[in-house]
Every structure is written in C-alpha cells, then in structure tokens.
Design a protein around this motif. Structure first.
Motif, PDB file in Angstrom:
ATOM      1  N   LYS A   1      16.968   4.376  -0.272  1.00 16.00           N
ATOM      2  CA  LYS A   1      17.631   3.071  -0.455  1.00 16.00           C
ATOM      3  C   LYS A   1      16.734   1.913  -0.008  1.00 16.00           C
ATOM      4  CE  LYS A   1      20.726   3.125   3.624  1.00 16.00           C
ATOM      5  NZ  LYS A   1      20.229   4.379   4.240  1.00 16.00           N
ATOM      6  N   GLU A   2      15.902   2.172   1.003  1.00 13.82           N
ATOM      7  CA  GLU A   2      14.955   1.132   1.450  1.00 13.82           C
ATOM      8  C   GLU A   2      13.902   0.862   0.366  1.00 13.82           C
ATOM      9  OE1 GLU A   2      16.513   2.971   5.296  1.00 13.82           O
ATOM     10  OE2 GLU A   2      15.998   3.698   3.293  1.00 13.82           O
ATOM     11  N   LEU A   3      13.505   1.931  -0.343  1.00 15.47           N
ATOM     12  CA  LEU A   3      12.534   1.779  -1.435  1.00 15.47           C
ATOM     13  C   LEU A   3      13.153   0.965  -2.568  1.00 15.47           C
ATOM     14  CD1 LEU A   3       9.909   2.404  -3.013  1.00 15.47           C
ATOM     15  CD2 LEU A   3      10.942   4.575  -3.692  1.00 15.47           C
TER      16      LEU A   3
ATOM     17  N   ALA B   1       3.188   9.575  -5.119  1.00 17.36           N
ATOM     18  CA  ALA B   1       2.093  10.339  -4.516  1.00 17.36           C
ATOM     19  C   ALA B   1       2.629  11.444  -3.617  1.00 17.36           C
ATOM     20  CB  ALA B   1       1.164   9.404  -3.748  1.00 17.36           C
ATOM     21  N   THR B   2       3.735  12.068  -4.056  1.00 20.37           N
ATOM     22  CA  THR B   2       4.255  13.219  -3.318  1.00 20.37           C
ATOM     23  C   THR B   2       3.403  14.432  -3.685  1.00 20.37           C
ATOM     24  OG1 THR B   2       5.858  13.518  -5.108  1.00 20.37           O
ATOM     25  CG2 THR B   2       6.650  12.409  -3.129  1.00 20.37           C
ATOM     26  N   ASN B   3       3.405  15.440  -2.817  1.00 19.84           N
ATOM     27  CA  ASN B   3       2.571  16.622  -3.051  1.00 19.84           C
ATOM     28  C   ASN B   3       2.982  17.368  -4.321  1.00 19.84           C
ATOM     29  OD1 ASN B   3       0.797  16.497  -0.816  1.00 19.84           O
ATOM     30  ND2 ASN B   3       2.457  17.136   0.513  1.00 19.84           N
ATOM     31  N   PRO B   4       2.030  18.073  -4.965  1.00 19.80           N
ATOM     32  CA  PRO B   4       2.341  18.814  -6.193  1.00 19.80           C
ATOM     33  C   PRO B   4       3.041  20.146  -5.916  1.00 19.80           C
ATOM     34  CG  PRO B   4       0.020  19.048  -5.696  1.00 19.80           C
ATOM     35  CD  PRO B   4       0.581  18.132  -4.644  1.00 19.80           C
ATOM     36  N   THR B   5       4.139  20.079  -5.154  1.00 12.25           N
ATOM     37  CA  THR B   5       4.950  21.266  -4.849  1.00 12.25           C
ATOM     38  C   THR B   5       6.258  21.125  -5.618  1.00 12.25           C
ATOM     39  OG1 THR B   5       5.933  20.106  -2.983  1.00 12.25           O
ATOM     40  CG2 THR B   5       4.004  21.479  -2.501  1.00 12.25           C
ATOM     41  N   VAL B   6       7.087  22.149  -5.584  1.00 12.35           N
ATOM     42  CA  VAL B   6       8.382  22.078  -6.265  1.00 12.35           C
ATOM     43  C   VAL B   6       9.194  20.892  -5.724  1.00 12.35           C
ATOM     44  CG1 VAL B   6      10.583  23.276  -6.643  1.00 12.35           C
ATOM     45  CG2 VAL B   6       8.446  24.546  -6.788  1.00 12.35           C
ATOM     46  N   GLU B   7       9.241  20.762  -4.390  1.00 13.36           N
ATOM     47  CA  GLU B   7       9.991  19.666  -3.764  1.00 13.36           C
ATOM     48  C   GLU B   7       9.375  18.305  -4.085  1.00 13.36           C
ATOM     49  OE1 GLU B   7       8.978  22.332  -2.052  1.00 13.36           O
ATOM     50  OE2 GLU B   7      10.759  23.258  -1.154  1.00 13.36           O
ATOM     51  N   GLY B   8       8.033  18.260  -4.060  1.00 12.50           N
ATOM     52  CA  GLY B   8       7.323  17.011  -4.357  1.00 12.50           C
ATOM     53  C   GLY B   8       7.578  16.543  -5.779  1.00 12.50           C
ATOM     54  N   GLU B   9       7.544  17.475  -6.716  1.00  9.18           N
ATOM     55  CA  GLU B   9       7.792  17.155  -8.129  1.00  9.18           C
ATOM     56  C   GLU B   9       9.237  16.719  -8.331  1.00  9.18           C
ATOM     57  OE1 GLU B   9       5.622  16.955 -10.576  1.00  9.18           O
ATOM     58  OE2 GLU B   9       3.906  17.801  -9.547  1.00  9.18           O
ATOM     59  N   ALA B  10      10.176  17.454  -7.711  1.00  8.15           N
ATOM     60  CA  ALA B  10      11.606  17.129  -7.854  1.00  8.15           C
ATOM     61  C   ALA B  10      11.899  15.738  -7.298  1.00  8.15           C
ATOM     62  CB  ALA B  10      12.451  18.172  -7.140  1.00  8.15           C
ATOM     63  N   THR B  11      11.287  15.402  -6.165  1.00  7.25           N
ATOM     64  CA  THR B  11      11.490  14.092  -5.547  1.00  7.25           C
ATOM     65  C   THR B  11      10.929  12.991  -6.438  1.00  7.25           C
ATOM     66  OG1 THR B  11      11.353  15.116  -3.351  1.00  7.25           O
ATOM     67  CG2 THR B  11      11.095  12.722  -3.447  1.00  7.25           C
ATOM     68  N   ALA B  12       9.729  13.217  -6.989  1.00  5.84           N
ATOM     69  CA  ALA B  12       9.090  12.235  -7.874  1.00  5.84           C
ATOM     70  C   ALA B  12       9.951  11.989  -9.115  1.00  5.84           C
ATOM     71  CB  ALA B  12       7.693  12.709  -8.277  1.00  5.84           C
ATOM     72  N   MET B  13      10.478  13.065  -9.699  1.00  8.54           N
ATOM     73  CA  MET B  13      11.313  12.943 -10.893  1.00  8.54           C
ATOM     74  C   MET B  13      12.619  12.195 -10.576  1.00  8.54           C
ATOM     75  SD  MET B  13       9.520  14.265 -13.227  1.00  8.54           S
ATOM     76  CE  MET B  13      10.619  14.396 -14.603  1.00  8.54           C
ATOM     77  N   TYR B  14      13.217  12.521  -9.457  1.00  7.65           N
ATOM     78  CA  TYR B  14      14.470  11.876  -9.037  1.00  7.65           C
ATOM     79  C   TYR B  14      14.251  10.364  -8.861  1.00  7.65           C
ATOM     80  CZ  TYR B  14      18.347  10.464  -6.006  1.00  7.65           C
ATOM     81  OH  TYR B  14      19.423   9.801  -5.465  1.00  7.65           O
TER      82      TYR B  14
ATOM     83  N   ALA C   1      11.789   8.522 -10.089  1.00  2.55           N
ATOM     84  CA  ALA C   1      11.408   7.907 -11.370  1.00  2.55           C
ATOM     85  C   ALA C   1      12.662   7.548 -12.172  1.00  2.55           C
ATOM     86  CB  ALA C   1      10.514   8.850 -12.166  1.00  2.55           C
ATOM     87  N   LYS C   2      13.658   8.435 -12.152  1.00  8.05           N
ATOM     88  CA  LYS C   2      14.920   8.182 -12.879  1.00  8.05           C
ATOM     89  C   LYS C   2      15.656   6.965 -12.319  1.00  8.05           C
ATOM     90  CE  LYS C   2      16.276  12.674 -14.744  1.00  8.05           C
ATOM     91  NZ  LYS C   2      16.821  13.956 -14.304  1.00  8.05           N
ATOM     92  N   LEU C   3      15.549   6.752 -10.999  1.00 10.69           N
ATOM     93  CA  LEU C   3      16.198   5.596 -10.366  1.00 10.69           C
ATOM     94  C   LEU C   3      15.442   4.291 -10.646  1.00 10.69           C
ATOM     95  CD1 LEU C   3      17.091   6.708  -6.705  1.00 10.69           C
ATOM     96  CD2 LEU C   3      18.658   6.476  -8.615  1.00 10.69           C
ATOM     97  N   ILE C   4      14.102   4.401 -10.664  1.00  9.13           N
ATOM     98  CA  ILE C   4      13.258   3.205 -10.733  1.00  9.13           C
ATOM     99  C   ILE C   4      13.035   2.674 -12.156  1.00  9.13           C
ATOM    100  CG2 ILE C   4      10.929   2.324 -10.223  1.00  9.13           C
ATOM    101  CD1 ILE C   4      10.972   4.338  -7.793  1.00  9.13           C
TER     102      ILE C   4
ATOM    103  N   LEU D   1      14.966  -0.149 -13.670  1.00  5.65           N
ATOM    104  CA  LEU D   1      14.772  -1.453 -13.034  1.00  5.65           C
ATOM    105  C   LEU D   1      13.614  -2.223 -13.676  1.00  5.65           C
ATOM    106  CD1 LEU D   1      15.104  -0.274  -9.300  1.00  5.65           C
ATOM    107  CD2 LEU D   1      16.904  -1.252 -10.733  1.00  5.65           C
ATOM    108  N   GLY D   2      12.985  -1.596 -14.674  1.00  2.00           N
ATOM    109  CA  GLY D   2      11.886  -2.256 -15.384  1.00  2.00           C
ATOM    110  C   GLY D   2      10.566  -2.217 -14.645  1.00  2.00           C
ATOM    111  N   VAL D   3      10.443  -1.271 -13.728  1.00  3.28           N
ATOM    112  CA  VAL D   3       9.201  -1.122 -12.961  1.00  3.28           C
ATOM    113  C   VAL D   3       8.455   0.108 -13.486  1.00  3.28           C
ATOM    114  CG1 VAL D   3       8.220  -0.725 -10.649  1.00  3.28           C
ATOM    115  CG2 VAL D   3      10.236  -2.171 -10.908  1.00  3.28           C
ATOM    116  N   LYS D   4       7.159  -0.024 -13.688  1.00  6.80           N
ATOM    117  CA  LYS D   4       6.354   1.110 -14.160  1.00  6.80           C
ATOM    118  C   LYS D   4       6.278   2.178 -13.075  1.00  6.80           C
ATOM    119  CE  LYS D   4       1.634   2.287 -15.517  1.00  6.80           C
ATOM    120  NZ  LYS D   4       0.230   1.838 -15.563  1.00  6.80           N
ATOM    121  N   VAL D   5       6.459   3.443 -13.474  1.00  7.91           N
ATOM    122  CA  VAL D   5       6.350   4.553 -12.516  1.00  7.91           C
ATOM    123  C   VAL D   5       5.202   5.452 -12.960  1.00  7.91           C
ATOM    124  CG1 VAL D   5       7.499   6.504 -11.404  1.00  7.91           C
ATOM    125  CG2 VAL D   5       8.838   4.511 -12.076  1.00  7.91           C
ATOM    126  N   SER D   6       4.241   5.693 -12.083  1.00 14.40           N
ATOM    127  CA  SER D   6       3.130   6.586 -12.425  1.00 14.40           C
ATOM    128  C   SER D   6       3.069   7.727 -11.427  1.00 14.40           C
ATOM    129  CB  SER D   6       1.803   5.811 -12.457  1.00 14.40           C
ATOM    130  OG  SER D   6       1.569   5.186 -11.220  1.00 14.40           O
TER     131      SER D   6
END
Length: 199
Positions: free
Chosen positions: A126-128, A143-156, A158-161, A164-169
């Motif tokens: 929520k702070e992000l 820039a989360t680690n390339p682990t199952v948890e890292g990928e899942a967090t990045a995907m989650y 990205a869906k939120l961001i 909002l019209g912000v580029k996600v890489s």
C-alpha cells in the motif's frame, strides 16, 4: 548445559539463532567475543543496541535509515520518476554497488508466499501504491528475485500498477559473465534470449 559456563552457553545459543550459523560457528563467535577486552565487548553490544533503537524504515521507500527519510530518497540528483522494487534492504545495497542505477527504490520487506502465510498486506504494497498517486513516477522496475515467490510478487504488483498508467518492467536475467552456455539452466537461457538487446 555441558562443560560451558551458563553465560557462555547463553551467548552460543543466541549466536546459533542467526541464519546460517550452526552450533560450531556460534561457539567460535562466542569465544571470539570472550577474547575481546571489556571496552571492545561493550562497543560490540552497544552497536547491536544502537542498530535496534536508532534504525527504522524510511517514510518514503521503507529502506532502513536512521533519519526520517533515507539519503537516497533525500538525494536531489536521484531520478524520482523511476522506482526499483526490491525484496529487502540488502538488495538496495547490491544495486548501489553497481553505480548504474540513478532512480529510487521501494523495499517490500519480503515476498508474497501463501505457503509461508505471507500475503500482500504483510508487505509494503500500500505504501508503494501511495507513491504512484501523482504523475511523477513513470516507471516501476520489478527487481524481485527470479524465484517462484519473486515472480508471483512481480506479477501481482504489475496487475495493480498497470491500470494506474505507469510502465512496469522486469529485470532482465541473463547469463553470468564468464559462464558457459551448455551449463546454463533452460529458464536463464530462455530469459536471456527474450531480453536480448540490439548490438
């Protein structure tokens, strides 16, 4: 308790609670502490106390700092339009060592891991999202680690961001320098192929 005096046994026990430190390593550290003179030992104990009482999270990026805002967020030369999202304060240090990144950070303090009972509400999500309220931020780098948890967090995230019209890489995970292609795992090889740049 064994042959050790009770205070020494307690010290060994405390050191062995640290991740990656077994009984043998804890015992070695405890004896090193005992070998210190009194002033050194008190300085060591004071450093632990100070780290706990004086360090807290930056009100902006959630990295550890002893001020209200960390030096990176306060830095006038940092590019505030790019936020690099990392799992822990240690990752900030790793990026800073490269001297390549000029943007700012956001520390999640963990990754989404249903197996371990960690959901988004236990992280600084929520702070992000609050930081993206204005139109200053143009890109968020996962820039989360390339682990199952890292990928899942990045995907989650990205869906939120994205709405909002912000580029996600996502960080490009390539091959290690000096590595051999035949020993590279298929995921790394595939990733490095997909994230290839122009020469």
């Amino acid at each position: 308790m064994g042959a050790n005096a009770a205070p020494l046994e307690k010290l060994i026990e405390e050191f062995s609670k640290l991740p990656g430190i077994g009984r043998k390593g804890a015992s070695r550290l405890a004896y090193q502490v005992l070998a210190m003179d009194k002033a050194e030992a008190l300085e060591f104990a004071q450093a632990i106390t100070d780290a706990h009482t004086k360090i807290h999270r930056c009100s902006v990026c959630q990295n550890f700092t002893d001020g209200q805002v960390c030096p990176i967020c306060a830095g006038e030369k940092r590019d505030k339009s790019t936020i690099c999202v990392v799992e822990s304060p240690r990752d900030v240090s790793a990026f800073e060592r490269t001297r390549e990144y000029k943007g700012v950070y956001h520390v999640l303090h963990g990754l989404i891991s249903p197996m371990n009972g960690v959901g988004a509400e236990q992280l600084t999500v929520k702070e992000l999202i609050a930081r993206l309220a204005g139109d200053e931020v143009k890109e968020v780098i996962m820039a989360t680690n390339p682990t199952v948890e890292g990928e899942a967090t990045a995907m989650y995230l990205a869906k939120l961001i994205k709405p909002l019209g912000v580029k996600v890489s996502r960080l490009a995970y390539g091959l290690p320098v000096g590595g051999s292609l035949e020993y590279a795992d298929p995921t790394t090889l595939g990733r490095s192929l997909l994230s290839r740049g122009e020469l």
